[in-house]
Design an enzyme around this catalytic site. Structure first.
Site, PDB file in Angstrom:
ATOM      1  N   CYS A 114      50.434  35.533  30.608  1.00 42.47           N
ATOM      2  CA  CYS A 114      49.342  34.562  30.776  1.00 42.47           C
ATOM      3  C   CYS A 114      48.616  34.269  29.459  1.00 42.47           C
ATOM      4  O   CYS A 114      47.892  33.282  29.356  1.00 42.47           O
ATOM      5  CB  CYS A 114      48.346  35.053  31.814  1.00 42.47           C
ATOM      6  SG  CYS A 114      49.114  35.441  33.393  1.00 42.47           S
ATOM      7  N   HIS A 261      41.826  31.245  30.869  1.00 43.32           N
ATOM      8  CA  HIS A 261      42.971  31.444  31.754  1.00 43.32           C
ATOM      9  C   HIS A 261      42.479  31.376  33.199  1.00 43.32           C
ATOM     10  O   HIS A 261      41.413  31.888  33.532  1.00 43.32           O
ATOM     11  CB  HIS A 261      43.580  32.814  31.463  1.00 43.32           C
ATOM     12  CG  HIS A 261      44.642  33.211  32.426  1.00 43.32           C
ATOM     13  ND1 HIS A 261      45.652  32.359  32.794  1.00 43.32           N
ATOM     14  CD2 HIS A 261      44.847  34.363  33.118  1.00 43.32           C
ATOM     15  CE1 HIS A 261      46.438  32.974  33.662  1.00 43.32           C
ATOM     16  NE2 HIS A 261      45.975  34.185  33.876  1.00 43.32           N
ATOM     17  N   ASN A 291      47.254  30.513  39.576  1.00 46.08           N
ATOM     18  CA  ASN A 291      47.532  31.099  38.264  1.00 46.08           C
ATOM     19  C   ASN A 291      48.922  30.631  37.797  1.00 46.08           C
ATOM     20  O   ASN A 291      49.932  31.058  38.345  1.00 46.08           O
ATOM     21  CB  ASN A 291      47.474  32.626  38.373  1.00 46.08           C
ATOM     22  CG  ASN A 291      47.719  33.321  37.046  1.00 46.08           C
ATOM     23  OD1 ASN A 291      48.161  32.701  36.083  1.00 46.08           O
ATOM     24  ND2 ASN A 291      47.436  34.611  37.004  1.00 46.08           N
TER      25      ASN A 291
HETATM   26  N1  COA Z   1      45.489  37.906  52.479  1.00 47.46           N
HETATM   27  C1  COA Z   1      44.778  38.730  53.268  1.00 47.46           C
HETATM   28  N2  COA Z   1      44.449  39.975  52.915  1.00 47.46           N
HETATM   29  C2  COA Z   1      44.853  40.419  51.715  1.00 47.46           C
HETATM   30  C3  COA Z   1      45.602  39.611  50.836  1.00 47.46           C
HETATM   31  C4  COA Z   1      45.925  38.315  51.273  1.00 47.46           C
HETATM   32  N3  COA Z   1      46.635  37.460  50.517  1.00 47.46           N
HETATM   33  N4  COA Z   1      45.861  40.311  49.722  1.00 47.46           N
HETATM   34  C5  COA Z   1      45.285  41.497  49.873  1.00 47.46           C
HETATM   35  N5  COA Z   1      44.682  41.573  51.073  1.00 47.46           N
HETATM   36  C6  COA Z   1      43.940  42.683  51.646  1.00 47.46           C
HETATM   37  C7  COA Z   1      44.317  44.000  51.038  1.00 47.46           C
HETATM   38  O1  COA Z   1      45.463  44.516  51.699  1.00 47.46           O
HETATM   39  C8  COA Z   1      43.079  44.832  51.295  1.00 47.46           C
HETATM   40  O2  COA Z   1      43.138  45.301  52.625  1.00 47.46           O
HETATM   41  P1  COA Z   1      42.664  46.794  52.988  1.00 47.46           P
HETATM   42  O3  COA Z   1      41.224  46.856  52.597  1.00 47.46           O
HETATM   43  O4  COA Z   1      42.897  46.854  54.465  1.00 47.46           O
HETATM   44  O5  COA Z   1      43.538  47.682  52.179  1.00 47.46           O
HETATM   45  C9  COA Z   1      41.953  43.801  51.217  1.00 47.46           C
HETATM   46  O6  COA Z   1      42.561  42.524  51.339  1.00 47.46           O
HETATM   47  C10 COA Z   1      41.144  43.846  49.923  1.00 47.46           C
HETATM   48  O7  COA Z   1      42.022  43.980  48.856  1.00 47.46           O
HETATM   49  P2  COA Z   1      41.483  44.076  47.386  1.00 47.46           P
HETATM   50  O8  COA Z   1      42.636  44.294  46.473  1.00 47.46           O
HETATM   51  O9  COA Z   1      40.342  45.022  47.300  1.00 47.46           O
HETATM   52  O10 COA Z   1      40.905  42.593  47.188  1.00 47.46           O
HETATM   53  P3  COA Z   1      40.153  42.015  45.951  1.00 47.46           P
HETATM   54  O11 COA Z   1      38.840  41.519  46.370  1.00 47.46           O
HETATM   55  O12 COA Z   1      40.225  42.899  44.739  1.00 47.46           O
HETATM   56  O13 COA Z   1      41.049  40.744  45.612  1.00 47.46           O
HETATM   57  C11 COA Z   1      42.756  40.057  44.080  1.00 47.46           C
HETATM   58  C12 COA Z   1      42.401  40.913  45.271  1.00 47.46           C
HETATM   59  C13 COA Z   1      44.197  40.289  43.703  1.00 47.46           C
HETATM   60  C14 COA Z   1      42.531  38.598  44.439  1.00 47.46           C
HETATM   61  C15 COA Z   1      41.838  40.417  42.887  1.00 47.46           C
HETATM   62  O14 COA Z   1      41.824  41.813  42.716  1.00 47.46           O
HETATM   63  C16 COA Z   1      42.261  39.784  41.591  1.00 47.46           C
HETATM   64  O15 COA Z   1      42.193  38.575  41.434  1.00 47.46           O
HETATM   65  N6  COA Z   1      42.645  40.600  40.608  1.00 47.46           N
HETATM   66  C17 COA Z   1      43.001  40.143  39.281  1.00 47.46           C
HETATM   67  C18 COA Z   1      44.244  39.362  39.357  1.00 47.46           C
HETATM   68  C19 COA Z   1      44.590  38.759  38.059  1.00 47.46           C
HETATM   69  O16 COA Z   1      43.755  38.271  37.367  1.00 47.46           O
HETATM   70  N7  COA Z   1      45.871  38.792  37.751  1.00 47.46           N
HETATM   71  C20 COA Z   1      46.469  38.140  36.690  1.00 47.46           C
HETATM   72  C21 COA Z   1      45.922  38.513  35.373  1.00 47.46           C
HETATM   73  S1  COA Z   1      46.769  37.560  34.248  1.00 47.46           S
END
Ligand code: COA
Length: 336
Positions: A114, A261, A291
């Site tokens: 990215c 980004h 993304n």
């Molecule tokens: N739909 C529904 N539920 C989902 C899901 C989806 N697409 N993806 C994850 N969940 C669930 C998880 O299983 C978890 O359930 P649990 O509590 O029963 O275990 C719950 O949602 C919360 O997950 P969590 O990982 O704590 O969510 P979050 O608020 O951190 O959001 C991301 C997840 C991935 C959106 C977030 O962490 C993020 O954006 N991270 C950075 C990603 C990034 O920038 N990546 C690229 C960098 S270049």
């Protein structure tokens, strides 16, 4: 006046097919509400099965050339930042050169996921300052839909396909690129990665289900520990902004535009808060294309530019965070 690198053309391209959050909810256990609330994403564009990353890149590049009033024959080098090349080799950049009708000048790809465009801009600027090239076509292009695990709701909802491009010119004129900072810490490999697999080795990478299959020699699937990536990204993006501004005796208040980004609206909002910037000063496009990895910074720049928002002399900061972890920023005064 003095010589510096200027962005003289900007372009972007998103493939026609749009996949809504609702459509994704028919593939994995997710919902439009969850995706919007946790990421700000409403849809993503998906590459056609007959297209390759080089096709997306060529479209964006042609728009940037048109915008600059130039043709491929005015260009001295093509750099494509991509993690999803058409083939292992030759480079995607060489295919773009050919598709644009060019010949002879050097072309290569760079891979910083990215952060690829931000790395590429730093690299091109350095080479142009060193006297190697007068005009460089720099493109960020990705087909992330070809490497996501379409059975993993934690990751597949986050990515999309697209390309963004700029034409860079080294000339004696006011403003231009002031400088860049780049970082990498390879100890974080396991938090965000895509491992290679041989065709058929990954039952989770059933791309045919989405009618997106290609004849590519191998596939890879993205895996990520989202929470940890999130925290690290917000911290490092804040730090890198201070670092690049400090190097040029500037401060946050001097910034007119942040072109970050596009991974998650919550990361963008947290960064804005850290910088004490209004969200109106941030180019936010994640909602409509998710993304797109190396394409996301130039797509965000293209959006801001096409809206007519950027004035000559304004200070822009481009920044990105990526698997590796690799992160960085470019600082420039708009001069087109
Ligand atoms: N739909 C529904 N539920 C989902 C899901 C989806 N697409 N993806 C994850 N969940 C669930 C998880 O299983 C978890 O359930 P649990 O509590 O029963 O275990 C719950 O949602 C919360 O997950 P969590 O990982 O704590 O969510 P979050 O608020 O951190 O959001 C991301 C997840 C991935 C959106 C977030 O962490 C993020 O954006 N991270 C950075 C990603 C990034 O920038 N990546 C690229 C960098 S270049």
């Amino acid at each position: 006046m003095s010589f510096s690198t200027h962005i003289v053309g900007v372009g972007g391209y998103l493939p026609e097919r749009i996949m809504s959050n609702d459509e994704l909810a028919t593939i994995v256990d997710t919902s439009d509400d969850w995706i919007r609330e946790r990421t700000g994403i409403t849809q993503r564009h998906i590459i056609d099965k007959n297209q390759g990353t080089s096709d997306l890149a060529t479209q964006a590049a042609q728009q940037a050339l048109d915008d600059a009033g130039l043709t491929v024959h005015d260009i001295d080098a093509v750099i494509v930042a991509t993690t999803t090349p058409d083939m292992v080799f030759p480079s995607t950049a060489s295919m773009v050169q050919h598709k644009l009708g060019g010949k002879g000048f050097p072309c290569w790809d760079i891979q910083a996921v990215c952060s690829g465009f931000v790395y590429g801009l730093a690299q091109a600027d350095g080479m142009m300052k060193g006297g190697m090239f007068k005009r460089v076509l720099l493109i960020g292009a990705e087909s992330m839909s070809r490497i996501v695990d379409w059975s993993d709701r934690n990751t597949c909802v986050l990515f999309g396909d697209g390309a963004g491009a700029v034409v860079l010119e080294y000339k004696d004129a006011e403003h231009g690129i002031l400088g860049s900072v780049l970082h990498c810490d390879g100890s974080y490999r396991d938090l965000l990665m895509a491992q290679h697999a041989h065709p058929g080795a990954s039952p989770n990478n059933d791309r045919a289900r989405l009618d997106m299959n290609t004849d590519a020699a191998g596939v890879a699937a993205v895996s990520m520990k989202g929470n940890e990536v999130f925290r690290f990204a917000v911290t490092k993006l804040g730090e890198v902004v201070d670092e690049v501004l400090g190097k040029h005796d500037l401060c946050k208040e001097d910034l007119h535009w942040l072109v970050p980004h596009q991974a998650n609206i919550r990361i963008l909002n947290a960064t804005a808060k850290k910088l004490k910037m209004s969200t109106d000063q941030i180019s936010i496009t994640v909602a409509k294309h998710a993304n797109t990895s190396a394409a996301s910074v130039p797509l965000a720049l293209n959006d801001l530019y096409r809206k007519g928002n950027i004035q000559t002399g304004q200070l822009l900061l481009l920044e990105a965070f990526a698997g590796g972890f690799a992160w960085g920023a470019n600082l420039l005064r708009w001069s087109k």
